[in-house]
Design a protein around this motif. Structure first.
Motif, PDB file in Angstrom:
ATOM      1  N   SER A  61       4.755  16.706  10.158  1.00 38.74           N
ATOM      2  CA  SER A  61       4.604  15.495  10.960  1.00 38.74           C
ATOM      3  C   SER A  61       3.200  14.930  10.845  1.00 38.74           C
ATOM      4  N   GLY A  62       2.206  15.811  10.806  1.00 40.15           N
ATOM      5  CA  GLY A  62       0.829  15.361  10.652  1.00 40.15           C
ATOM      6  C   GLY A  62       0.621  14.635   9.332  1.00 40.15           C
ATOM      7  N   PHE A  63       1.161  15.187   8.257  1.00 41.52           N
ATOM      8  CA  PHE A  63       1.010  14.536   6.961  1.00 41.52           C
ATOM      9  C   PHE A  63       1.771  13.224   6.900  1.00 41.52           C
ATOM     10  N   ARG A  64       2.938  13.153   7.536  1.00 41.87           N
ATOM     11  CA  ARG A  64       3.666  11.876   7.545  1.00 41.87           C
ATOM     12  C   ARG A  64       2.861  10.808   8.280  1.00 41.87           C
ATOM     13  N   ALA A  65       2.253  11.183   9.408  1.00 37.59           N
ATOM     14  CA  ALA A  65       1.434  10.222  10.150  1.00 37.59           C
ATOM     15  C   ALA A  65       0.218   9.794   9.332  1.00 37.59           C
ATOM     16  N   TRP A  66      -0.394  10.755   8.647  1.00 35.25           N
ATOM     17  CA  TRP A  66      -1.580  10.438   7.846  1.00 35.25           C
ATOM     18  C   TRP A  66      -1.229   9.498   6.692  1.00 35.25           C
ATOM     19  N   THR A  67      -0.116   9.741   5.999  1.00 31.48           N
ATOM     20  CA  THR A  67       0.246   8.864   4.877  1.00 31.48           C
ATOM     21  C   THR A  67       0.594   7.465   5.366  1.00 31.48           C
ATOM     22  N   ARG A  68       1.195   7.353   6.547  1.00 34.24           N
ATOM     23  CA  ARG A  68       1.448   6.007   7.083  1.00 34.24           C
ATOM     24  C   ARG A  68       0.129   5.288   7.352  1.00 34.24           C
ATOM     25  N   LEU A  69      -0.843   6.013   7.915  1.00 29.84           N
ATOM     26  CA  LEU A  69      -2.152   5.403   8.169  1.00 29.84           C
ATOM     27  C   LEU A  69      -2.800   4.961   6.861  1.00 29.84           C
ATOM     28  N   LEU A 118      11.141  11.772  -0.203  1.00 34.64           N
ATOM     29  CA  LEU A 118      11.279  11.865  -1.645  1.00 34.64           C
ATOM     30  C   LEU A 118      12.369  12.870  -2.006  1.00 34.64           C
ATOM     31  N   PRO A 119      13.028  12.678  -3.145  1.00 30.23           N
ATOM     32  CA  PRO A 119      14.125  13.568  -3.524  1.00 30.23           C
ATOM     33  C   PRO A 119      13.616  14.903  -4.056  1.00 30.23           C
ATOM     34  N   HIS A 120      14.512  15.872  -4.115  1.00 29.54           N
ATOM     35  CA  HIS A 120      14.217  17.155  -4.757  1.00 29.54           C
ATOM     36  C   HIS A 120      13.800  16.890  -6.209  1.00 29.54           C
ATOM     37  N   PRO A 121      12.750  17.520  -6.724  1.00 30.71           N
ATOM     38  CA  PRO A 121      12.024  18.670  -6.167  1.00 30.71           C
ATOM     39  C   PRO A 121      10.722  18.310  -5.477  1.00 30.71           C
ATOM     40  N   PHE A 122      10.630  17.131  -4.856  1.00 28.42           N
ATOM     41  CA  PHE A 122       9.375  16.677  -4.262  1.00 28.42           C
ATOM     42  C   PHE A 122       9.410  16.708  -2.737  1.00 28.42           C
ATOM     43  N   GLY A 123      10.219  17.606  -2.161  1.00 26.67           N
ATOM     44  CA  GLY A 123      10.338  17.685  -0.714  1.00 26.67           C
ATOM     45  C   GLY A 123       9.105  18.201  -0.010  1.00 26.67           C
ATOM     46  N   ASP A 124       8.166  18.791  -0.756  1.00 26.33           N
ATOM     47  CA  ASP A 124       6.943  19.286  -0.123  1.00 26.33           C
ATOM     48  C   ASP A 124       5.821  18.258  -0.171  1.00 26.33           C
ATOM     49  N   TYR A 125       6.174  16.987  -0.349  1.00 28.91           N
ATOM     50  CA  TYR A 125       5.208  15.884  -0.288  1.00 28.91           C
ATOM     51  C   TYR A 125       5.594  14.949   0.852  1.00 28.91           C
ATOM     52  N   ALA A 126       4.594  14.397   1.524  1.00 29.62           N
ATOM     53  CA  ALA A 126       4.794  13.309   2.476  1.00 29.62           C
ATOM     54  C   ALA A 126       4.363  12.014   1.810  1.00 29.62           C
ATOM     55  N   ALA A 127       5.060  10.928   2.107  1.00 33.40           N
ATOM     56  CA  ALA A 127       4.748   9.651   1.473  1.00 33.40           C
ATOM     57  C   ALA A 127       5.071   8.512   2.424  1.00 33.40           C
ATOM     58  N   ALA A 128       4.388   7.392   2.224  1.00 34.09           N
ATOM     59  CA  ALA A 128       4.630   6.204   3.043  1.00 34.09           C
ATOM     60  C   ALA A 128       4.271   4.961   2.243  1.00 34.09           C
ATOM     61  N   VAL A 129       4.929   3.848   2.592  1.00 31.87           N
ATOM     62  CA  VAL A 129       4.681   2.546   1.972  1.00 31.87           C
ATOM     63  C   VAL A 129       4.482   1.520   3.071  1.00 31.87           C
ATOM     64  N   ALA A 130       3.519   0.631   2.878  1.00 28.87           N
ATOM     65  CA  ALA A 130       3.249  -0.445   3.842  1.00 28.87           C
ATOM     66  C   ALA A 130       3.229  -1.781   3.122  1.00 28.87           C
ATOM     67  N   THR A 131       3.685  -2.817   3.810  1.00 26.60           N
ATOM     68  CA  THR A 131       3.553  -4.196   3.334  1.00 26.60           C
ATOM     69  C   THR A 131       3.005  -5.025   4.487  1.00 26.60           C
ATOM     70  N   ASP A 132       2.856  -6.327   4.264  1.00 27.36           N
ATOM     71  CA  ASP A 132       2.377  -7.205   5.331  1.00 27.36           C
ATOM     72  C   ASP A 132       3.516  -7.900   6.049  1.00 27.36           C
ATOM     73  N   GLY A 145       0.849  -1.188   0.000  1.00 23.74           N
ATOM     74  CA  GLY A 145       0.000   0.000   0.000  1.00 23.74           C
ATOM     75  C   GLY A 145       0.879   1.229   0.000  1.00 23.74           C
ATOM     76  N   VAL A 146       0.481   2.272  -0.727  1.00 21.93           N
ATOM     77  CA  VAL A 146       1.262   3.499  -0.804  1.00 21.93           C
ATOM     78  C   VAL A 146       0.329   4.696  -0.676  1.00 21.93           C
ATOM     79  N   ASP A 147       0.840   5.760  -0.100  1.00 18.71           N
ATOM     80  CA  ASP A 147       0.078   7.002  -0.050  1.00 18.71           C
ATOM     81  C   ASP A 147       1.032   8.178  -0.164  1.00 18.71           C
ATOM     82  N   VAL A 148       0.586   9.235  -0.855  1.00 20.19           N
ATOM     83  CA  VAL A 148       1.349  10.471  -0.984  1.00 20.19           C
ATOM     84  C   VAL A 148       0.391  11.634  -0.819  1.00 20.19           C
ATOM     85  N   GLU A 149       0.846  12.682  -0.138  1.00 18.61           N
ATOM     86  CA  GLU A 149       0.044  13.889   0.081  1.00 18.61           C
ATOM     87  C   GLU A 149       0.954  15.104  -0.013  1.00 18.61           C
TER      88      GLU A 149
END
Length: 235
Positions: A142-150, A179-193, A117-121
């Motif tokens: 920090s809020g966006f990082r927590a939200w993307t992990r969820l 994420l690398p430049h120029p995407f530093g203003d995005y939060a992202a997370a990946v989940a597996t089982d 599962g992946v999410d980006v905001e």
């Protein structure tokens, strides 16, 4: 095909082409995808362009793993909770998860039958994270990082946000991705089982990017590796 213990995360910029560039390929989308694209276009033509770009890029990437033409793939929504994917005839494609936010999409890819599962905001001010997530107030990033992990854990579980409310999501632990430049203003997370039992080999890649800022990370191929692995955050 991708190694079972590897997760590939593809960075797909959505605004590097002009509107109308991909219109001749819109017929490759499934009826479900075309219907969603049409609804977006009625409200926002830019959103339609971004949707089409993201979903065609997904086809391009998956077809690369399967060694076929993008148009040969069949878009499917699997019976369990409607998880999307692609089949080549009767052959299931890799496990995928796609997320979009503003001008960026991320596509996570694992071996067939695996879970991901992946999410980006895009990070933006004005969110009351104490209300959204519960607990103390968080600073914006920090809020966006927590939200993307969820969200990534929910997508990996296949439950959907409403069904996952109050559920234990620890079987699908998520990790934040820088994420690398120029995407530093995005939060992202990946989940597996299986992230609680081993550290998968994780590769960050980008798809057909023309942005000049990425040239230092890329080689000359059409699908180019920009970093050998994720930069993982534990917060």
């Amino acid at each position: 095909m991708i190694d079972p213990d590897t997760v590939d995360l593809w960075v797909v910029p959505l605004d590097d082409t002009t509107p109308g560039t991909h219109e001749d390929r819109a017929g490759e989308l499934s009826p479900y995808e075309r219907q969603r694209m049409q609804r977006l276009g009625e409200r926002n033509p830019k959103a339609r362009h971004r949707y089409l770009t993201a979903h065609l890029a997904s086809r391009d990437i998956v077809s690369g793993y399967l060694g076929c033409r993008p148009a040969d793939l069949t878009h499917v929504r699997h019976a369990q909770h409607g998880k999307p994917g692609y089949n080549l005839g009767w052959c299931p494609g890799p496990a995928i998860s796609l997320s979009r936010s503003d001008g960026l999409a991320l596509l996570a890819v694992r071996a067939p039958g695996a879970t991901v599962g992946v999410d980006v905001e895009r990070i933006r001010a004005g969110i009351d994270w104490a209300r959204v997530l519960g607990g103390p107030q968080r600073e914006t990033a920090s809020g966006f990082r927590a939200w993307t992990r969820l969200e990534a854990s929910v997508k990996a579980s296949g439950l959907g946000l409403s069904a996952a409310a109050g559920r234990d999501l620890s079987p699908w632990p998520a990790l934040s991705v820088t994420l690398p430049h120029p995407f530093g203003d995005y939060a992202a997370a990946v989940a597996t089982d299986r992230a609680d039992r081993f550290r998968a080999r994780i590769r960050l890649r980008h798809h057909a990017v023309s942005t000049a800022d990425l040239t230092n990370f890329a080689d000359s191929a059409g699908h180019r590796t920009i970093m050998p692995r994720y930069i993982l955050n534990s917060d």
